[in-house]
Design a protein around this motif. Structure first.
Motif, short mmCIF file in Angstrom:
data_model
loop_
_atom_site.label_atom_id
_atom_site.label_comp_id
_atom_site.label_asym_id
_atom_site.label_seq_id
_atom_site.Cartn_x
_atom_site.Cartn_y
_atom_site.Cartn_z
N PHE A 4 3.04 -11.53 19.09
CA PHE A 4 3.23 -12.46 17.98
C PHE A 4 2.18 -12.17 16.92
O PHE A 4 0.98 -12.08 17.23
CB PHE A 4 3.09 -13.90 18.45
N VAL A 5 2.61 -12.03 15.66
CA VAL A 5 1.72 -11.77 14.54
C VAL A 5 1.89 -12.90 13.54
O VAL A 5 2.99 -13.08 13.00
CB VAL A 5 2.04 -10.43 13.86
N GLU A 6 0.85 -13.67 13.29
CA GLU A 6 0.95 -14.75 12.31
C GLU A 6 1.12 -14.18 10.91
O GLU A 6 0.42 -13.26 10.51
CB GLU A 6 -0.30 -15.64 12.37
N LEU B 49 -3.70 -5.70 8.52
CA LEU B 49 -3.71 -4.88 7.31
C LEU B 49 -2.41 -4.10 7.24
O LEU B 49 -2.10 -3.30 8.10
CB LEU B 49 -4.90 -3.93 7.34
N ILE B 50 -1.60 -4.34 6.21
CA ILE B 50 -0.28 -3.75 6.12
C ILE B 50 -0.11 -3.15 4.73
O ILE B 50 -0.28 -3.83 3.73
CB ILE B 50 0.82 -4.81 6.34
N GLY C 44 -11.06 -10.10 7.85
CA GLY C 44 -10.99 -9.54 6.51
C GLY C 44 -11.66 -8.18 6.41
O GLY C 44 -12.46 -7.78 7.27
N GLN C 45 -11.28 -7.42 5.38
CA GLN C 45 -11.83 -6.08 5.11
C GLN C 45 -11.68 -5.14 6.32
O GLN C 45 -12.54 -4.32 6.61
CB GLN C 45 -13.29 -6.17 4.68
N GLY C 46 -10.55 -5.27 7.03
CA GLY C 46 -10.26 -4.38 8.14
C GLY C 46 -10.91 -4.76 9.46
O GLY C 46 -10.79 -4.02 10.44
N TRP C 47 -11.58 -5.90 9.52
CA TRP C 47 -12.25 -6.34 10.75
C TRP C 47 -11.41 -7.39 11.48
O TRP C 47 -10.78 -8.24 10.85
CB TRP C 47 -13.61 -6.95 10.44
N GLU C 48 -11.45 -7.34 12.80
CA GLU C 48 -10.88 -8.40 13.62
C GLU C 48 -11.73 -8.55 14.88
O GLU C 48 -12.46 -7.64 15.29
CB GLU C 48 -9.44 -8.08 14.01
N THR C 49 -11.63 -9.73 15.50
CA THR C 49 -12.32 -9.96 16.76
C THR C 49 -11.49 -10.92 17.60
O THR C 49 -10.58 -11.58 17.08
CB THR C 49 -13.73 -10.54 16.54
N GLY C 50 -11.76 -10.97 18.87
CA GLY C 50 -11.00 -11.85 19.75
C GLY C 50 -11.37 -11.66 21.19
O GLY C 50 -12.45 -11.15 21.52
N ASN D 194 -7.98 -14.50 8.39
CA ASN D 194 -7.63 -15.89 8.73
C ASN D 194 -6.28 -16.02 9.42
O ASN D 194 -5.72 -17.10 9.49
CB ASN D 194 -7.65 -16.79 7.48
N LYS D 195 -5.76 -14.92 9.98
CA LYS D 195 -4.51 -14.94 10.73
C LYS D 195 -4.80 -14.66 12.20
O LYS D 195 -5.84 -14.11 12.56
CB LYS D 195 -3.54 -13.90 10.20
N TYR D 196 -3.84 -15.05 13.06
CA TYR D 196 -3.96 -14.85 14.49
C TYR D 196 -2.95 -13.82 14.99
O TYR D 196 -1.88 -13.65 14.40
CB TYR D 196 -3.74 -16.17 15.25
N PHE D 197 -3.32 -13.20 16.09
CA PHE D 197 -2.47 -12.22 16.75
C PHE D 197 -2.51 -12.50 18.25
O PHE D 197 -3.57 -12.76 18.81
CB PHE D 197 -3.01 -10.80 16.47
#
Length: 222
Positions: free
Chosen positions: A219-221, A2-3, A55-61, A30-33
């Protein structure tokens, strides 16, 4: 991730953490970090993070901390699932709430141990005056090394040049994760960032208070 342009220091870039403290940035949908941090000289420990934006400020990994590649430390590494939600309170104040939770991997010990690190962190952008972080964490014995602990998180990122910033962070507590780190981050491009610095234990009376030099690449996709 989110930028938005109101966060001037990292408006074109984002990172999962400073050195150790979560930065509250989240991966775009739908992007990777990917982030790799290595302690070069003291313990030879690698920490790896791979995230996916929901999406909507959520990420998981996944986060894999504590992989020893040349020291004699026989501590088992961990396999943690991380989840974070980031949201804006206003145009210059962003909040991140997250967890890194999982188990130790029984490479040396025959048993596994539940591990969890949970946090609430705030990022305040003061434009040309830098970006500041303040929050709190709660972690159990598997993370801290002694007992369950709740303490403070703090950090700062100050522009030195357009693409090089001074960066420092602090995790409170006299335990395995309690430390202060300070160094530089180079925003080589929108996709790549490189950081380097030194880390010091909060136990200043210990002969091993200096824990070594840290290098980190991100790395930020796009």
């Amino acid at each position: 991730m989110l930028i938005i342009n109101t966060f001037s220091i990292t408006s074109a870039f984002a990172q999962q953490s400073l050195f150790n403290v979560p930065s509250v940035e989240t991966t775009e949908k739908n992007k990777y970090f990917f982030q790799e941090q290595v302690d070069l000289f003291s313990k030879g420990v690698a920490n790896t993070t791979l995230d996916y934006g929901l999406g909507q400020g959520w990420e998981t990994g996944l986060t894999i901390p504590g992989v020893n590649f040349y020291s004699g430390d026989q501590a088992d590494p961990m396999l943690l699932v991380n989840v974070q939600k980031g949201f804006y309170v206003n145009e210059s104040w962003k909040v991140g709430v997250g967890t890194q939770t999982g188990y130790t991997v029984p490479f040396h010990d025959s048993s596994t141990e539940f591990a969890t690190f949970n946090y609430w962190n705030n990022a305040f952008d003061l434009n040309d005056w830098g970006k500041y972080y303040l929050g709190v964490y709660s972690a159990n014995k598997a993370i801290t090394g002694n007992s369950a602990n709740t303490n403070f998180l703090a950090g700062v990122e100050l522009p030195f040049t357009q693409n090089v910033h001074i960066m420092a962070d602090y995790i409170g507590g006299k335990n395995d994760i309690g430390a202060t780190a300070i160094g530089l981050v180079w925003y080589a491009s929108k996709k790549w960032q490189f950081s380097a610095g030194g880390q010091f234990s909060n136990d200043h009376h210990s002969k091993d208070a200096f824990q070594g030099a840290i290098v980190e690449f991100t790395f930020v996709e796009q």
